[in-house]
Design a protein around this motif. Structure first.
Motif, PDB file in Angstrom:
ATOM      1  N   GLU A 294     -12.732  12.427 -19.931  1.00  0.00           N
ATOM      2  CA  GLU A 294     -12.908  12.700 -18.513  1.00  0.00           C
ATOM      3  C   GLU A 294     -12.190  11.673 -17.645  1.00  0.00           C
ATOM      4  N   HIS A 295     -12.120  12.025 -16.342  1.00  0.00           N
ATOM      5  CA  HIS A 295     -11.577  11.126 -15.315  1.00  0.00           C
ATOM      6  C   HIS A 295     -10.114  10.763 -15.573  1.00  0.00           C
ATOM      7  N   VAL A 296      -9.338  11.769 -15.962  1.00  0.00           N
ATOM      8  CA  VAL A 296      -7.890  11.618 -16.117  1.00  0.00           C
ATOM      9  C   VAL A 296      -7.230  12.477 -15.041  1.00  0.00           C
ATOM     10  N   ALA A 297      -6.363  11.883 -14.275  1.00  0.00           N
ATOM     11  CA  ALA A 297      -5.728  12.609 -13.172  1.00  0.00           C
ATOM     12  C   ALA A 297      -4.275  12.186 -13.036  1.00  0.00           C
ATOM     13  N   GLY A 298      -3.508  13.023 -12.359  1.00  0.00           N
ATOM     14  CA  GLY A 298      -2.116  12.699 -12.080  1.00  0.00           C
ATOM     15  C   GLY A 298      -1.978  11.939 -10.776  1.00  0.00           C
ATOM     16  N   VAL A 299      -1.023  11.018 -10.731  1.00  0.00           N
ATOM     17  CA  VAL A 299      -0.769  10.224  -9.530  1.00  0.00           C
ATOM     18  C   VAL A 299       0.674  10.471  -9.085  1.00  0.00           C
ATOM     19  N   PRO A 300       0.859  11.048  -7.891  1.00  0.00           N
ATOM     20  CA  PRO A 300       2.208  11.427  -7.444  1.00  0.00           C
ATOM     21  C   PRO A 300       2.957  10.288  -6.762  1.00  0.00           C
ATOM     22  N   LEU A 301       3.300   9.258  -7.513  1.00  0.00           N
ATOM     23  CA  LEU A 301       4.100   8.180  -6.940  1.00  0.00           C
ATOM     24  C   LEU A 301       5.488   8.708  -6.569  1.00  0.00           C
ATOM     25  N   PRO A 302       6.151   8.090  -5.609  1.00  0.00           N
ATOM     26  CA  PRO A 302       7.495   8.560  -5.251  1.00  0.00           C
ATOM     27  C   PRO A 302       8.466   8.402  -6.421  1.00  0.00           C
ATOM     28  N   PHE A 328       1.174   1.212 -16.917  1.00  0.00           N
ATOM     29  CA  PHE A 328       2.040   1.130 -15.738  1.00  0.00           C
ATOM     30  C   PHE A 328       1.291   0.312 -14.707  1.00  0.00           C
ATOM     31  N   SER A 329       1.818  -0.831 -14.360  1.00  0.00           N
ATOM     32  CA  SER A 329       1.083  -1.773 -13.517  1.00  0.00           C
ATOM     33  C   SER A 329       1.116  -1.380 -12.046  1.00  0.00           C
ATOM     34  N   ARG A 330       0.183  -1.949 -11.275  1.00  0.00           N
ATOM     35  CA  ARG A 330       0.172  -1.740  -9.839  1.00  0.00           C
ATOM     36  C   ARG A 330       1.419  -2.351  -9.196  1.00  0.00           C
ATOM     37  N   GLU A 331       1.916  -3.408  -9.796  1.00  0.00           N
ATOM     38  CA  GLU A 331       3.140  -4.023  -9.269  1.00  0.00           C
ATOM     39  C   GLU A 331       4.317  -3.059  -9.400  1.00  0.00           C
ATOM     40  N   GLU A 332       4.406  -2.371 -10.528  1.00  0.00           N
ATOM     41  CA  GLU A 332       5.479  -1.387 -10.700  1.00  0.00           C
ATOM     42  C   GLU A 332       5.321  -0.227  -9.723  1.00  0.00           C
ATOM     43  N   ALA A 333       4.073   0.179  -9.520  1.00  0.00           N
ATOM     44  CA  ALA A 333       3.822   1.245  -8.541  1.00  0.00           C
ATOM     45  C   ALA A 333       4.209   0.777  -7.143  1.00  0.00           C
ATOM     46  N   GLY A 334       3.880  -0.476  -6.830  1.00  0.00           N
ATOM     47  CA  GLY A 334       4.237  -1.034  -5.526  1.00  0.00           C
ATOM     48  C   GLY A 334       5.732  -1.102  -5.320  1.00  0.00           C
ATOM     49  N   ASP A 335       6.483  -1.386  -6.382  1.00  0.00           N
ATOM     50  CA  ASP A 335       7.947  -1.428  -6.269  1.00  0.00           C
ATOM     51  C   ASP A 335       8.499  -0.050  -5.891  1.00  0.00           C
ATOM     52  N   ASP A 349      -1.745   5.776  -2.046  1.00  0.00           N
ATOM     53  CA  ASP A 349      -0.620   6.047  -2.938  1.00  0.00           C
ATOM     54  C   ASP A 349      -1.083   6.342  -4.360  1.00  0.00           C
ATOM     55  N   LEU A 350      -2.282   5.906  -4.703  1.00  0.00           N
ATOM     56  CA  LEU A 350      -2.805   6.090  -6.057  1.00  0.00           C
ATOM     57  C   LEU A 350      -3.852   7.202  -6.127  1.00  0.00           C
ATOM     58  N   ARG A 351      -3.927   7.995  -5.074  1.00  0.00           N
ATOM     59  CA  ARG A 351      -4.894   9.090  -5.061  1.00  0.00           C
ATOM     60  C   ARG A 351      -4.531  10.118  -6.131  1.00  0.00           C
ATOM     61  N   PRO A 352      -5.528  10.811  -6.692  1.00  0.00           N
ATOM     62  CA  PRO A 352      -5.234  11.881  -7.652  1.00  0.00           C
ATOM     63  C   PRO A 352      -4.533  13.057  -6.975  1.00  0.00           C
ATOM     64  N   ALA A 353      -3.553  13.612  -7.632  1.00  0.00           N
ATOM     65  CA  ALA A 353      -2.845  14.777  -7.095  1.00  0.00           C
ATOM     66  C   ALA A 353      -3.664  16.036  -7.354  1.00  0.00           C
ATOM     67  N   ALA A 354      -3.776  16.890  -6.347  1.00  0.00           N
ATOM     68  CA  ALA A 354      -4.408  18.197  -6.546  1.00  0.00           C
ATOM     69  C   ALA A 354      -3.516  19.045  -7.453  1.00  0.00           C
ATOM     70  N   LYS A 355      -4.130  19.982  -8.156  1.00  0.00           N
ATOM     71  CA  LYS A 355      -3.372  20.796  -9.099  1.00  0.00           C
ATOM     72  C   LYS A 355      -2.328  21.653  -8.388  1.00  0.00           C
TER      73      LYS A 355
END
Length: 450
Positions: A294-302, A328-335, A349-355
């Motif tokens: 459970e609690h696995v979601a997609g994150v739509p980073l740019p 995948f670190s928060r620093e990489e996401a921030g970059d 930016d780290l919100r789960p993407a809706a299907k």
């Protein structure tokens, strides 16, 4: 044919356009100064073949003919006593022969009797493909005319077949849109994301068997579950899923052929074990759901889609499925956010993407693939899908309007442009869009304008 020309920017033109014949009065150098006096389809025009165009200019009337048949006549006396010649539009390859000017021209073609044409045309309506001796004798009595009539009949059948194929493709795409809309309108937790992604693949692969791939992912989940302890905790399930996908079965991100359309088709990702961040993430999330993780979601980073797992203590871990399930670190996401938006990472930016958002993002990837290819028209079904699933997508509506213009469909292009003008979304050049919309009110734009 250009006629009554002042030698500069003013003249009449009689020419084929998008399979129709058109008479235009060009009153200046820009599209807004062009006046289409008449446009009409005709069965007597033969696209891709030699055609005989003829114009007769009278005091108050212009009469236009193609291949010996009258197409239309127009009452217009604005231009008279100008020069006569030929013109080509932009990069069009121009060929001509037998150019004649005179007060009483005789057709260069020996036209067959009207009775012969009518008789043979009627016989061909019931032609089954077997050349009967009686029909052959009729054909041989006027061989040159027969060849032309037979070719016309074949072209008509080819056009009808193309129209039917186009209608079939349109019905297929609309059916997929309808299925996806219904599927994604359900409560978020009940949506089968795997099936939704397969439906996107089915747009280009009508024979795709969704049920067989559904059985395949169920079998994969069963193989993972069979290796788990009876009461496996979340970290154990997560490790088993990562090991199964990336180590035991070799699923990986596509690096040497990243923009291959197959990487966006979930069925081909399963077949090839290679894909994009988003399609590999869909597979990862759907397997997680099936094995009870459970609690696995997609994150739509740019520019990079990742997976997030939220642990029982509330901590969040980002997983890069494109690189074999590595953290995948928060620093990489921030970059990524900094490079794309010029600002620091925030929690949104780290919100789960809706299907629905995930499916739209896959469709956008396919639009990009089509636009990078040699046939941008292939983007239209994906743009239709995006607008159907996300009606407020102003950028896709504009892209679709411009593509429809290139494909010779100004009426439907205007529908999208009007929607944009009515809504006034931010980020678009509304003045330019308004000019384009009103130019379509004045006169249809040439297909090559955009």
């Amino acid at each position: 044919l250009a006629f009554e020309s002042d030698g500069d920017q003013r003249h009449y033109g009689f020419y084929p356009s998008a399979g129709q014949l058109r008479l235009t009065r060009f009153d200046g150098p820009t599209v807004l100064s062009w006046n289409i006096l008449k446009q009409a389809p005709t069965p007597f025009y033969r696209p891709g073949e030699w055609n005989t165009l003829r114009v007769r200019v009278e005091d108050e009337m212009i009469r236009c003919f193609v291949n010996g048949h009258a197409v239309f006549e127009v009452s217009d006396a604005e231009l008279r006593h100008g020069r006569i010649g030929l013109a080509k539009f932009r990069d069009t390859k121009a060929f001509f022969k037998n150019f004649q000017v005179g007060t009483n021209l005789v057709s260069s073609e020996n036209e067959p009797p009207v009775e012969f044409v009518t008789n043979l045309t009627e016989r061909l309506k019931g032609f089954s493909g077997v050349a009967e001796s009686e029909l052959r004798s009729v054909l041989l009595s006027q061989p040159k005319a027969s060849q032309s009539i037979l070719a016309d009949r074949a072209r008509k059948l080819e056009r009808e077949a193309a129209q039917l194929r186009g209608l079939a493709a349109s019905v297929h795409c609309q059916s997929i849109e309808s299925q996806l809309t219904k599927l994604l309108d359900a409560p978020e937790e009940t949506i089968d994301l795997f099936r939704a992604a397969l439906l996107v693949s089915k747009l280009d692969n009508p024979d795709l068997d969704l049920e067989s791939y559904g059985r395949q992912i169920d079998e994969m989940a069963a193989e993972i579950s069979a290796k788990l302890p009876a009461k496996a905790d979340a970290p154990t399930r997560l490790q088993a899923l990562t090991t199964y996908l990336f180590q035991e079965n070799g699923f990986h991100g596509s690096r040497t052929d990243y923009y291959n359309r197959a990487n966006s088709y979930l069925n081909e990702v399963l077949d090839n074990r290679e894909g994009l961040p988003i399609t590999l993430s869909v597979l990862f999330m759907e397997l997680a759901r099936r094995i009870g993780l459970e609690h696995v979601a997609g994150v739509p980073l740019p520019r990079h889609f990742v997976v997030k797992h939220t642990a029982s203590d509330g901590s969040e871990n980002l997983i890069d499925v494109f690189t074999g399930g590595k953290p995948f670190s928060r620093e990489e996401a921030g970059d990524l956010v900094k490079a794309s938006y010029g600002r620091p990472l925030n929690e949104n930016d780290l919100r789960p993407a809706a299907k629905r958002e995930i499916i739209v993002r896959i469709a956008r990837n396919l639009v990009g693939n089509a636009q990078r290819g040699t046939n941008s028209a292939e983007a239209l079904p994906y743009l239709d899908l995006i607008v159907a699933l996300s009606p407020e997508s102003a950028g896709e509506r504009l892209d679709r309007a411009l593509l429809r213009l290139r494909l010779g469909d100004p009426a439907r292009a205007k529908e999208d442009l009007k929607w944009i003008l009515d809504k006034g979304p931010a980020g678009l050049d509304m003045e330019r869009i308004s000019e384009l919309y009103h130019s379509l009110d004045a006169t249809p734009l040439p297909r090559s304008k955009f």
